[in-house]
Structure formats: structure tokens, C-alpha cells
Design an enzyme around this catalytic site. Structure first.
Site: not given
Ligand SMILES: Cc1cc2nc3c(=O)[nH]c(=O)nc-3n(C[C@H](O)[C@H](O)[C@H](O)COP(=O)(O)OP(=O)(O)OC[C@H]3O[C@@H](n4cnc5c(N)ncnc54)[C@H](O)[C@@H]3O)c2cc1C
Length: 337
Positions: A164, A237, A333
Site C-alpha cells: 500500500r 479498508s 490507508e
Molecule cells: C468499497 C471499496 C473497496 C476497496 N478495495 C480496495 C482493495 O481491495 N485494495 C486496495 O488497494 N484499495 C481498495 N480500495 C481503495 C481505493 O479503491 C483505491 O485506493 C483506488 O486506487 C483509489 O482510486 P481513486 O481514483 O478513487 O483515488 P482517489 O481517492 O481520487 O485518490 C487517492 C490518492 O491518490 C492521489 N491520486 C489520484 N489520482 C492520481 C493521479 N492520477 N496522479 C497522482 N495522484 C493521484 C490523490 O491525490 C489521493 O491522494 C477500496 C475502496 C472502496 C471504496
């Protein structure tokens, strides 16, 4: 590129928390990103990159430019008899990419089915599930380096991927990812070692699973176990599984013989944070609009109109309980803003 003022981020984060961005823009092309960064420099405003908002907790308004990355496209870079290399825009939806690859029988990311969010965020915390991590298939990343003010290509080995975490998480806000390149296999090694996946395949009497069968199994398990953010606000998580030395693990095991943990090296163990939280009595507990999900203690949920501060304070209480009982400091996380 249009910069809007005073925009609500409520529908742009999976917790559904209300927060306003003083300025907001959507980036669909790489050159627009240059304009957005120049605007921030000129106005002396900070920026915040947003993907799908599924790993972020807004505890306050953001006085600066929220840049939502919406760069699309899946480009075939190279195909050999055994492998496929694709370059994917950071704004593509992660699960739709997984589905696209599964449909084409390109293996590698099927265990990461149904993880919400964008492709560009996948390398940030090196998303992982069911024995697979994004780093296993990522070959390189295209990003704008806001420190050097130039576009860079970062190879997998330079990304400092870990559990992570990555270079991008450690050097927060330095790199803005616009494309991620993946290497996928036509005859992949399947990861079916997780008990839950094996159980589903066994129940369906699938002896030689396809990558589609594995993806379906993962979707089934996740749908049963995790709350759907469109119905119940959450960010998956909330905490990481803590890593401890073998000495600490041995002492905990002596005091709590049922502790759930697994070795990650000759000297370290990873503890199941969900188990620690459950033992402190938080699983299923609710305080106002915030709660600890009844099926998975690692997940904090927003039952109604909880504020980011309320969710944050709830997580503080959990951290304190685990620290008091086990002497273990949980780490979040989720990215707190
Ligand atoms: C129901 C549920 C289940 C999940 N299960 C998992 C799992 O099994 N495993 C896991 O690892 N995660 C899981 N997650 C967490 C999440 O889905 C991941 O971390 C995912 O990659 C976040 O993507 P996002 O585009 O929504 O990021 P955001 O929430 O929009 O951003 C997350 C972080 O990344 C940065 N960021 C986003 N895009 C960029 C970019 N293009 N360049 C630079 N920085 C950037 C943002 O500034 C922020 O700090 C889960 C979340 C939910 C709601």
C-alpha cells in the site's frame, strides 16, 4: 480548460462527505494539465489531484485547485505471442479496465476486479487484493513532475512499490500520473491460493478456472463482504495491516493465541488489522452517523451525513483502543485532506 469556483466535492468522494473546493477543473488531455499547474503557480494556490475519490477523506474545504484527472484511452503498445503491453489513460475506471482485459483473455489483474477508482490512482498505494498487487503488472508510468517541472517516465523498479505504498505516496503531490503502462499475459499464472476464491471455484465445480472465472469469483466475494459505496459511504479498508518484528509477534501470540497474522519475511509478520479492531469491540459499532462495518472491521462507513471530521475522530478512537489493548499503532490507508 475551465476553472470553476466553489464546487462541492460531496459527489466526488466515496465517503460522500461534504467539502468545497475553492477552485476545480477536469483534465481530459495532458496539455491541459500544464495549464492547470501554471494557473496554480501564478495564483500561488496549492493543488489536489482527484481520481474517483474512493481513497480520500475530506475533513475540511480545500482552498486551492482540485484537479480531477479524466484522461481516457487504452492503447495497444506491443503484442507478442505471449504478452500484451497496453498504455492506459489515468482517468480510465479501474474496474472497467479489468473487465476489458478479462474479456480479451489478457491475464494479470483479474484478482483486482471491482476495486473502485481510476487507473492513475492504482500505482499510488499499489492497490492489492487476493494475492495480487498492481505493481505485478505495471511496467512504467508517465507523470508530470511538479518539482522538476517536466514530464517523466518512471520505470516499475523506480516506483518504490511496497505494501500500500509507492514513490508517489511517499513524495505526496510531486507526481501527477497521466498514463500507466501494463504488461499482461495471454497464458497467465492464476492466483487462486486465497481460501475464499478456492471456495467459490469449488462450489461452482470449476476445476480449471479461466481468468473470467477468477474475476467473477472475486466480484462475488467482494460484493458479499464489502459495502457498495453508492449505497453506503466508505473508502474500503480504512487502516493498513501493521507490520511487526517476529519478537513482537511472538509476545502477542503468547498473550492472544488466536491472533491472525502471516509472516512476510524471516524477521517480520503482518497482523490482520481487522482482527485487532474486532478484538477491541468496534466491529458493527456505530456512533451517530459513523460506524465500523458489521461484516468487515477494517471498513469505516458513513451511514448518513457524517462529516469528514466525525469519521476522522471515529478512526482516532479505534486507533487508541488498539494501541491500549495491543500496543500496536494502526496507520490509516485512506488519504486524509
Ligand atoms: C468499497 C471499496 C473497496 C476497496 N478495495 C480496495 C482493495 O481491495 N485494495 C486496495 O488497494 N484499495 C481498495 N480500495 C481503495 C481505493 O479503491 C483505491 O485506493 C483506488 O486506487 C483509489 O482510486 P481513486 O481514483 O478513487 O483515488 P482517489 O481517492 O481520487 O485518490 C487517492 C490518492 O491518490 C492521489 N491520486 C489520484 N489520482 C492520481 C493521479 N492520477 N496522479 C497522482 N495522484 C493521484 C490523490 O491525490 C489521493 O491522494 C477500496 C475502496 C472502496 C471504496
Amino acid at each position: 480548460m475551465l476553472i470553476q469556483e466553489n464546487i462541492s466535492l460531496k459527489s466526488l468522494n466515496s465517503f460522500g462527505c461534504n467539502a468545497n473546493a475553492s477552485h476545480f477543473c477536469i483534465i481530459k488531455r495532458k496539455d491541459e494539465l500544464n495549464d492547470a499547474i501554471s494557473w496554480c503557480k501564478h495564483q500561488q494556490k496549492p493543488f489536489l489531484i482527484l481520481g474517483g475519490g474512493s481513497n480520500i477523506l475530506f475533513t475540511k474545504d480545500f482552498d486551492g485547485l482540485v484537479i480531477k484527472i479524466d484522461i481516457k484511452g487504452i492503447e495497444l503498445v506491443k503484442e507478442t505471442p505471449s504478452d500484451i503491453i497496453i498504455n492506459v489513460g489515468a482517468g480510465e475506471n479501474w474496474h472497467l479496465l479489468v473487465k476489458y482485459c478479462v474479456q480479451k483473455s489478457w491475464g494479470g489483474i483479474e484478482n483486482l476486479s471491482l476495486i473502485p477508482g481510476t487507473v492513475g490512482a492504482a500505482p499510488i498505494q499499489n492497490i492489492g487484493a487476493y494475492g495480487v498487487e498492481a505493481k505485478d503488472c505495471i511496467t512504467q508510468i508517465t507523470a508530470y513532475d511538479t518539482q522538476l517541472n517536466q514530464w517523466v517516465t518512471i520505470l516499475n523498479k523506480e516506483c518504490q512499490f511496497g505494501y500500500r505504498t509507492s514513490l508517489f505516496k511517499q513524495e505526496k503531490n510531486r507526481y501527477i500520473i497521466t498514463e500507466v503502462q501494463f504488461s499482461l499475459q495471454k497464458q497467465p499464472t492464476l492466483h487462486t491460493d486465497y481460501g475464499a476464491i478456492r471456495d467459490v471455484l469449488h462450489r461452482k465445480q470449476i476445476k480449471q478456472p479461466s481468468i473470467e472465472a477468477i474475476s467473477d469469483a472475486v466480484i462475488e466475494i467482494r460484493t458479499e463482504k464489502l459495502p457498495d459505496p453508492t449505497k453506503l459511504g466508505n473508502a474500503g479498508s480504512f487502516f493498513k495491516n501493521p507490520t511487526v518484528s517476529i519478537e513482537v509477534f511472538d509476545a502477542l501470540k503468547a498473550a492472544y493465541p488466536n491472533i491472525i497474522a502471516f509472516p512476510i519475511s524471516n524477521t517480520e509478520y503482518k497482523l490482520a488489522a481487522g482482527w485487532l479492531i474486532e478484538q477491541t469491540g468496534w466491529k458493527g459499532k456505530r456512533n451517530g452517523a459513523v460506524g465500523c462495518y458489521e461484516k468487515q472491521a477494517l471498513v469505516i462507513v458513513n451511514y448518513a451525513e457524517a462529516t469528514g471530521i466525525e469519521i476522522y475522530n471515529f478512526s482516532e478512537e479505534i486507533i487508541q483502543s488498539v494501541l491500549d489493548k495491543f500496543g500496536i499503532q494502526l496507520e490509516r490507508e485512506v488519504n486524509v485532506v
